[in-house]
Design a protein around this motif. Structure first.
Motif, short mmCIF file in Angstrom:
data_model
loop_
_atom_site.label_atom_id
_atom_site.label_comp_id
_atom_site.label_asym_id
_atom_site.label_seq_id
_atom_site.Cartn_x
_atom_site.Cartn_y
_atom_site.Cartn_z
N GLY A 1 0.83 -1.20 0.00
CA GLY A 1 0.00 0.00 0.00
C GLY A 1 0.86 1.24 0.00
N THR A 2 0.30 2.33 0.52
CA THR A 2 0.99 3.61 0.49
C THR A 2 2.31 3.56 1.23
OG1 THR A 2 -1.12 4.79 0.36
CG2 THR A 2 0.81 6.05 1.09
N MET A 3 2.31 3.09 2.48
CA MET A 3 3.55 3.06 3.25
C MET A 3 4.50 1.99 2.72
SD MET A 3 3.39 5.60 5.06
CE MET A 3 5.07 5.27 5.60
N GLY B 1 -8.01 3.30 2.84
CA GLY B 1 -7.09 2.19 2.72
C GLY B 1 -7.78 0.92 2.28
N TRP B 2 -7.01 -0.13 2.23
CA TRP B 2 -7.53 -1.45 1.87
C TRP B 2 -8.68 -1.84 2.79
CZ3 TRP B 2 -7.14 -5.88 5.06
CH2 TRP B 2 -7.57 -7.07 4.44
N ALA C 1 4.92 1.23 -0.35
CA ALA C 1 5.57 1.83 -1.51
C ALA C 1 6.64 2.82 -1.08
CB ALA C 1 4.53 2.52 -2.39
N VAL C 2 6.37 3.59 -0.03
CA VAL C 2 7.36 4.55 0.48
C VAL C 2 8.60 3.81 0.97
CG1 VAL C 2 7.84 6.22 2.31
CG2 VAL C 2 5.67 6.32 1.06
N GLU D 1 5.62 -0.72 10.78
CA GLU D 1 5.05 0.63 10.77
C GLU D 1 4.32 0.91 12.08
OE1 GLU D 1 4.38 3.67 9.73
OE2 GLU D 1 6.11 3.49 8.42
N CYS E 1 4.27 -3.39 6.59
CA CYS E 1 3.51 -2.17 6.27
C CYS E 1 2.07 -2.56 5.94
CB CYS E 1 4.15 -1.43 5.11
SG CYS E 1 5.76 -0.70 5.47
N PRO F 1 -8.19 9.21 5.13
CA PRO F 1 -7.52 8.21 4.28
C PRO F 1 -8.45 7.07 3.88
CG PRO F 1 -6.89 7.91 6.57
CD PRO F 1 -7.73 9.15 6.54
N LEU G 1 4.25 -3.12 -7.50
CA LEU G 1 5.30 -2.47 -6.72
C LEU G 1 6.64 -3.17 -6.91
CD1 LEU G 1 6.11 -0.31 -4.70
CD2 LEU G 1 5.38 -1.83 -2.85
#
Length: 336
Positions: free
Chosen positions: A10-12, A157-158, A14-15, A92, A69, A155, A42
């Motif tokens: 997800g977002t984190m 999210g999934w 990917a970061v 995380e 994450c 946000p 990803l």
């Protein structure tokens, strides 16, 4: 070469994945996610492999470290499995959704002899680190009050897990825990929490919270968080003491301002601008954790720190629910 596996695309995820691709001495050996297409996308972007599940990632890619994450409520089960496989863990924030789960994760890591790092990244933001250094150096004198604000859009999210209090804990547990951790880093333990929020009112994915903290050393904190913006994200920090004021506003080009009292008759002040580092804070954070593993050193933020930040968050959530102040520690122990 330190081999890293990643759970969550997800977002984190990917970061973190992008950060690993920029590190020397680190190899991202694979990514897994319950959404196979997200993991594949990803992994392709980062030049690594997507694995169908955690077991295959652990057994076949054989990472030294696994980065977790995924949504907060899933942390315990994954961390326990990864620790059981003898792998170090980066997870995380928040450490978990409950204090019981957090302690179980810490016990699992200790029993397996592996390291558990919780990614409270605010400690690695240059403007916040600079503010803390100035406070520790006594530049504002004796701190009296501190105010923080953190806000953005609600946000998505999934599985829409952010909309579930049981899974996410609202922005009190998910987002302003950043500020709770940072303020505890600066001012020590919190003894009492009082909070108000939108909890219990259906506002079509709009959330807002105001939290008051009384620290053992007498400092009073005011923490505000919002998931009500139509777009964007911003943060603020202000510390007032006997010798001056520190102020940070993320919307300004100069991240940190400082005004110091020059004397009883001097009404002016000095502004001290600070510029962010070129390397992003997430990469700085993850490099720090990897270095701790390689060299066996203590991290800037420990799993116990993450536990205590969660404790403050849960106290605030309880206060927002009951309308009553909550005293710490909640677990009955003394963490002086």
């Amino acid at each position: 070469m330190v081999k890293v596996g990643l759970v969550g695309a997800g977002t984190m995820g990917a970061v973190h994945a992008e950060a690993y691709t920029r590190m020397s001495g680190v190899q991202l050996v694979g990514i897994t996610d319950v959404r196979a297409d997200a993991a594949a996308q990803l992994a392709a972007a980062c030049g690594t492999r997507a694995w169908p599940n955690l077991d295959q990632l652990l057994e076949e890619a054989d990472p030294d470290v696994v980065d977790v994450c995924v949504p907060t409520y899933l942390h315990r089960s994954l961390v326990e499995r990864i620790a059981g496989a003898g792998k170090h863990i980066i997870c995380e924030k928040p450490i978990a959704r409950t204090l019981e789960d957090a302690r179980a994760m810490m016990r699992a890591a200790d029993a397996a002899g592996v390291r558990l790092f919780i990614a409270h990244v605010l400690r690695f933001f240059p403007e916040y680190r600079r503010a803390r250094d100035l406070i520790a150096a006594g530049k504002v004198g004796q701190p009296g009050t501190v105010r923080t604000m953190r806000g953005g859009v609600f946000p998505r999210g999934w599985d829409d897990w952010y909309a579930s209090v049981d899974k996410c804990g609202t922005l009190i547990v998910d987002m302003i825990i950043h500020d709770f951790d940072f303020l505890r880093w600066c001012f020590g333990e919190v003894e009492r929490v009082f909070a108000r929020s939108c909890l219990g009112r259906e506002l079509n994915r709009i959330d807002h919270a105001l939290v008051s903290l009384r620290f053992r050393n007498g400092v009073i904190g005011h923490v505000e968080g919002t998931w009500a913006y139509p777009e964007g994200f911003r943060t603020e920090l202000e510390v007032a003491g006997t010798a001056g004021i520190l102020h940070h506003d993320s919307t300004e080009a100069t991240p940190v301002h400082a005004w110091y009292r020059q004397g009883a008759t001097d009404g002016g002040g000095v502004s001290v601008p600070e510029s962010p580092l070129a390397k992003g804070p997430y990469q700085v954070e993850l490099e720090h954790f990897i270095d701790c593993i390689v060299n066996g050193t203590a991290p800037v933020v420990t799993a116990e720190d993450a536990y205590r930040a969660l404790e403050i968050s849960l106290a605030a959530l309880q206060s927002a629910t009951t309308g009553q102040p909550v005293s710490l520690p909640m677990d009955g122990g003394d963490h002086a």
